[in-house]
Design an enzyme around this catalytic site. Structure first.
Site, mmCIF file in Angstrom:
data_model
loop_
_atom_site.group_PDB
_atom_site.id
_atom_site.type_symbol
_atom_site.label_atom_id
_atom_site.label_comp_id
_atom_site.label_asym_id
_atom_site.label_seq_id
_atom_site.Cartn_x
_atom_site.Cartn_y
_atom_site.Cartn_z
ATOM 1 C CB SER A 30 -48.825 -77.030 -25.345
ATOM 2 O OG SER A 30 -47.721 -77.119 -25.731
ATOM 3 C CD GLU B 144 -43.638 -69.401 -22.803
ATOM 4 O OE1 GLU B 144 -42.667 -70.362 -23.613
ATOM 5 O OE2 GLU B 144 -43.680 -68.474 -23.252
ATOM 6 C CG ASP C 175 -32.706 -65.098 -20.306
ATOM 7 O OD1 ASP C 175 -32.361 -65.615 -21.156
ATOM 8 O OD2 ASP C 175 -34.323 -64.651 -20.625
ATOM 9 C CG PHE D 3 -41.104 -60.686 -28.050
ATOM 10 C CD1 PHE D 3 -40.480 -59.612 -26.988
ATOM 11 C CD2 PHE D 3 -42.568 -61.258 -27.775
ATOM 12 C CE1 PHE D 3 -41.724 -59.083 -26.275
ATOM 13 C CE2 PHE D 3 -43.232 -60.404 -26.964
ATOM 14 C CZ PHE D 3 -42.691 -59.988 -26.122
ATOM 15 C CG HIS E 142 -45.460 -74.903 -26.981
ATOM 16 N ND1 HIS E 142 -46.692 -75.241 -25.705
ATOM 17 C CD2 HIS E 142 -44.746 -73.557 -25.832
ATOM 18 C CE1 HIS E 142 -45.967 -74.821 -24.821
ATOM 19 N NE2 HIS E 142 -45.791 -73.561 -24.976
#
Length: 288
Positions: free
Chosen positions: A12, A14, A106, A213, A263
């Site tokens: 998969s 994102e 968040d 990140f 993913h």
């Protein structure tokens, strides 16, 4: 890792909601390219405190209805109310969405209270109370420990709470140290956590962005990788070539040792993910 081998493989990716018309067109092209991996689904992120709520919904519907790829919208509970979340769940159910990624989320800048639901396990429990088994619920796992967790033991217990609340499967934060994932799986098995835990994969294409990140999410960049990337400076071509090789080898090892899929965190780009996919010799959602 024998327990993870028992699960069907899931591949998969994102995406995040586009902010402009140009970005929307670019995203459609990205999704069209990524269709060739025959994904189990794609997930679509949800901004802090629901800041991308409408765009997340629009993106999910556009991809699932317009491009025939099952979508899993992110839903976060921070700064949300039960009625707000119930409304989202009803809207997604009406659109035929079958999978949800349930996250704490968040805290938006300037917000002082967490909202009615404070943690992801509370969100998972609420989703089950409201919708039964209408959704396949994904949660997040942290092989290298959540950056806000007091320690690894408490982080694992927090993960267990999400599973016990009704999570069907999990996606991990990205990592570059396979041993962290394997140890996490071993620790989960000792806690009788028995759900598929799919590794999250971040292709390496931009060192400055990756370092930023990783600092925010607590993902470790191994020293040997960091030092190599530092030498490459702004040479994007060399960084991409090196990054694809490193991440392809990581993915191959994960799959060979029983990981139940991958993913990809695509950052709305397809090239690096597809290059890794082809390096692995994967076709039609199955290893060659």
């Amino acid at each position: 890792m024998n327990s993870q081998r028992a699960y069907p493989k899931s591949f998969s990716f994102e995406l995040f909601p586009p902010k402009t018309e140009a970005a929307e067109l670019a995203l459609k092209n990205t999704v069209a390219q990524l269709r060739q991996i025959n994904p189990s689904y794609c997930s679509v992120t949800f901004g802090a405190g629901g800041s991308t709520r409408e765009k997340t919904f629009e993106t999910v519907v556009s991809i699932q209805e317009g491009m025939g790829i099952a979508c899993a919208p992110h839903i976060s509970c921070i700064a949300s109310t039960r009625s707000y979340i119930r409304e989202m769940l009803d809207a997604y159910r009406e659109q035929g969405i079958k999978r949800i990624v349930a996250l704490r989320g968040d805290m938006p800048s300037g917000m002082l209270t967490t909202g009615e639901l404070r943690y992801a396990n509370e969100l998972v429990e609420f989703i089950r109370q409201e919708t039964g088994n209408d959704f396949h619920v994904e949660v997040a796992g942290y092989p290298e420990v959540h950056p806000q967790a007091a320690n690894a033991e408490k982080d694992l217990l927090n993960f267990k709470r999400k599973v016990e609340a009704g999570a069907d499967s999990a996606i991990t934060q990205y990592f570059y140290n396979a041993e962290a994932y394997f140890r996490f799986i071993d620790d989960c098995e000792k806690q009788n956590i028995n759900i598929p835990i799919v590794p999250g994969i971040m292709p390496i294409t931009n060192y400055t962005q990756l370092a930023r990140f990783s600092e925010l999410c607590g993902a470790d960049i191994p020293r040997w990788i960091r030092k190599r990337l530092e030498v490459f400076g702004d040479d994007r071509v060399t960084i991409r070539t090196f990054g694809i090789d490193v991440v392809s080898k990581l993915c191959r090892r994960l799959l060979e040792q029983g990981a139940p899929g991958l993913h990809f965190y695509t950052l709305n780009q397809s090239d690096a993910t597809l290059a890794i996919w082809h390096n692995l010799g994967l076709h039609g959602n199955n290893p060659a």
